[in-house]
Design an enzyme around this catalytic site. Structure first.
Site, PDB file in Angstrom:
ATOM      1  N   THR A  36      34.070  52.329  41.602  1.00  0.00           N
ATOM      2  CA  THR A  36      35.273  52.638  42.571  1.00  0.00           C
ATOM      3  C   THR A  36      36.323  52.539  41.764  1.00  0.00           C
ATOM      4  O   THR A  36      37.611  52.990  42.292  1.00  0.00           O
ATOM      5  CB  THR A  36      35.287  51.605  43.836  1.00  0.00           C
ATOM      6  OG1 THR A  36      35.414  50.069  43.014  1.00  0.00           O
ATOM      7  CG2 THR A  36      33.838  51.625  44.356  1.00  0.00           C
ATOM      8  N   CYS A  40      38.431  42.983  42.822  1.00  0.00           N
ATOM      9  CA  CYS A  40      38.623  42.458  43.762  1.00  0.00           C
ATOM     10  C   CYS A  40      38.632  40.811  43.588  1.00  0.00           C
ATOM     11  O   CYS A  40      38.363  40.477  42.312  1.00  0.00           O
ATOM     12  CB  CYS A  40      37.383  42.787  44.860  1.00  0.00           C
ATOM     13  SG  CYS A  40      37.055  44.259  45.079  1.00  0.00           S
ATOM     14  N   ARG A  69      42.559  49.370  40.149  1.00  0.00           N
ATOM     15  CA  ARG A  69      43.551  49.091  41.056  1.00  0.00           C
ATOM     16  C   ARG A  69      43.312  48.192  41.799  1.00  0.00           C
ATOM     17  O   ARG A  69      42.003  47.758  42.242  1.00  0.00           O
ATOM     18  CB  ARG A  69      43.954  50.502  41.702  1.00  0.00           C
ATOM     19  CG  ARG A  69      42.831  50.965  42.521  1.00  0.00           C
ATOM     20  CD  ARG A  69      43.198  52.345  43.200  1.00  0.00           C
ATOM     21  NE  ARG A  69      42.386  52.709  43.940  1.00  0.00           N
ATOM     22  CZ  ARG A  69      41.289  53.626  43.646  1.00  0.00           C
ATOM     23  NH1 ARG A  69      40.962  53.941  42.609  1.00  0.00           N
ATOM     24  NH2 ARG A  69      40.563  54.048  44.536  1.00  0.00           N
ATOM     25  N   CYS A  74      40.886  43.034  50.368  1.00  0.00           N
ATOM     26  CA  CYS A  74      40.994  41.650  49.999  1.00  0.00           C
ATOM     27  C   CYS A  74      42.255  41.089  49.278  1.00  0.00           C
ATOM     28  O   CYS A  74      42.458  40.065  48.939  1.00  0.00           O
ATOM     29  CB  CYS A  74      39.692  41.372  49.129  1.00  0.00           C
ATOM     30  SG  CYS A  74      40.028  41.575  47.448  1.00  0.00           S
ATOM     31  N   ASP A 447      50.732   1.122  37.180  1.00  0.00           N
ATOM     32  CA  ASP A 447      51.214   0.923  38.375  1.00  0.00           C
ATOM     33  C   ASP A 447      50.594  -0.180  39.504  1.00  0.00           C
ATOM     34  O   ASP A 447      49.509  -0.273  39.552  1.00  0.00           O
ATOM     35  CB  ASP A 447      51.298   2.362  39.173  1.00  0.00           C
ATOM     36  CG  ASP A 447      51.869   2.524  40.525  1.00  0.00           C
ATOM     37  OD1 ASP A 447      52.938   3.028  40.350  1.00  0.00           O
ATOM     38  OD2 ASP A 447      51.354   2.096  41.618  1.00  0.00           O
TER      39      ASP A 447
END
Length: 495
Positions: A36, A40, A69, A74, A447
């Site tokens: 594709t 993602c 790209r 999402c 501490d």
């Protein structure tokens, strides 16, 4: 498209996370799908791609560099940041922290390299090997994310957005948005008006941006709420109705932020004097609230579970508060040495009122510059003369450039320089290093409150190796345990 191989990523572990849509890994790596041409986040709701069609990359920049790209479903660029940039202390991690703060936009790769103490060639080689992209590509991905936020949350002209996001030209801006998001800037704005996104809200009043800052759950909101509210300094900070508001200096001016905790995100209202400061302001807010932590991994290492019957005295999802400004953190910490939190706020407020710059807004004062404190601090500060002299001396060292406080330093180097200051002991050096660098493995074992928490939790502070590298979080748990027992902190809550 070229497949960038990053040996640090385990293919089977990554694919298992993608197959189960495990949101814990969002931002820790990205899934690039060859068929594709899209990348993602691991939790993307789309159909899980075949393993033969995917590769896993450590940064969005690496995916973009390889020609992929961003998925418009999402929004991988909106995922929480990788916790690795805090856990790791190597060159790549320190560079990522500085890139997030906008160093390249302000001074280019030469400034980034000089700040880190490496040549540009060395820096580019290391980042390309470790992260799959060089400094320019990493900064480009950062600019693309900033551009998307401005496009979707403001009505600014596209030409103004281009330069505010750090692009050198309108053409570069248009080309980058199209390459990264597969739509033009105008189309992106039109679509954002029709469908809500997971990290932005509808444009608010002019000059005010409202963002949703995601985090990995769980989040102990009670601890962060107490920490912010207990340390507020009147005039520059305000805690009211569950909203933390404060002013801060930014690279190109100043900003006012309003933060509130919501299910699954922190709502951030940002009033920026200069829109170029959007990205570094968001990065600093995330750092302040430790929003990029991996709480499940940390809790597991510390033996904490949210299950009924859990015998741990600790609550899930605690965070280590960071800071918005390193010099401010050091000077406020020195002011608060050996006095109560409330007294420290009073002394700091007096300093802010006398030397802070006035701005418009609900919190009308900025914390004074180190130069102002170096010049006039002795006239304003009260208390032991030795402490006042130490604070003024530290401010002068910062103003003169002798002491450098930024997120690209190593913990060892910063701690060494802090200990070289008059009036700075091991506790102050550790506390400032932990918060300014988001160092996850500093045990505040000197501490008093931490020691009291250790007694209550039956923990031996001389034997804590098994909790490395998460001892900063152990310190917060012990601190909270003692304060809850005193009734100073509300009962544990997390979301």
């Amino acid at each position: 498209m070229d497949n960038v191989t990053i040996t640090a990523l385990d293919f089977e572990r990554c694919y298992r996370a993608v197959s189960t849509r495990d949101s814990r890994f969002d931002g820790q790596f990205f899934t690039a799908v060859r068929t594709t041409g899209i990348y993602c986040r691991p939790s993307c709701p789309a159909i899980t791609p075949k393993r033969t069609n995917v590769s896993f990359l450590p940064t969005a920049a690496a995916a973009q560099q390889a020609g992929y790209r961003a998925c418009r479903r999402c929004l991988p660029d909106a995922a929480p940041g990788s916790p690795l940039w805090n856990v790791r202390a190597d060159l790549a991690a320190r560079a990522m922290r500085l890139i997030g703060d906008g160093v390249i936009e302000r001074g280019g790769v030469p400034e980034l390299a000089a700040t880190l103490g490496y040549s540009q060639r060395q820096l580019t080689r290391v980042l390309t090997t470790e992260l799959g992209a060089g400094p320019l590509a990493l900064a480009r991905a950062h600019r693309a994310h900033t551009a998307r936020l401005l496009i979707q949350t403001t009505d600014m002209p596209m030409s103004d957005i281009a330069f505010a996001a750090g692009f050198a030209s309108i053409r570069q801006f248009n080309d980058t948005v199209r390459e990264v998001f597969a739509v033009s800037p105008t189309t992106m704005r039109t679509e954002s008006r029709r469908s809500p996104r997971n990290d932005v809200e509808a444009p608010a009043t002019p000059g005010l941006l409202t963002l949703r800052l995601p985090y990995r759950e769980p989040l102990d909101t009670g601890w962060l709420a107490w920490f912010l509210s207990a340390h507020t300094v009147p005039g520059m900070e305000l805690w009211e109705n569950g909203v933390y508001t404060r002013s801060l200096r930014t690279p190109h001016g100043h900003a006012t932020i309003g933060l509130s905790f919501r299910p699954g995100h922190v709502r951030a209202e940002l009033a920026l004097r200069d829109m170029r400061d959007l990205a570094p302001t968001v990065a600093r807010v995330r750092h302040l609230l430790d929003l990029d932590a991996d709480p499940l991994g940390i809790d597991e290492a510390l033996g904490i579970t949210p299950n009924v019957g859990d015998t741990s005295p600790f609550t899930p999802g605690i965070r280590v508060p960071g800071c918005l400004d390193g010099p401010e953190l050091l000077l406020r910490t020195m002011i608060g040495q050996q006095i109560s939190v409330r007294a420290a706020a009073t002394h700091t407020a007096r300093l802010v009122e006398a030397l802070g710059e006035r701005i418009e807004g609900p919190v009308p004062l900025l914390f004074p510059t180190p130069a102002a404190i170096a010049e006039h601090g002795a006239e304003v500060l009260t208390g032991p003369a030795r402490r006042i002299a130490a604070i003024v001396s530290a401010a002068r060292a910062i103003a003169d450039g002798e002491l450098v406080l930024h997120s690209g330093r190593t913990a060892d180097d910063l701690r060494r320089d802090l200990l070289a200051l008059d009036g700075v002991g091991p506790w102050t050096a550790d506390y400032v290093t932990m918060r300014s660098l988001a160092d996850p493995d500093i045990l505040l074992d000197t501490d008093l409150v931490v020691r009291q928490g250790a007694v209550l939790a039956d923990i031996d502070l001389t034997d804590t190796e098994r909790w490395a590298p998460w001892r900063s979080y152990l310190s917060m748990h012990l601190w909270k345990t003692a304060l809850v027992q005193r009734g100073a902190v509300p009962l544990p809550t997390y979301s």
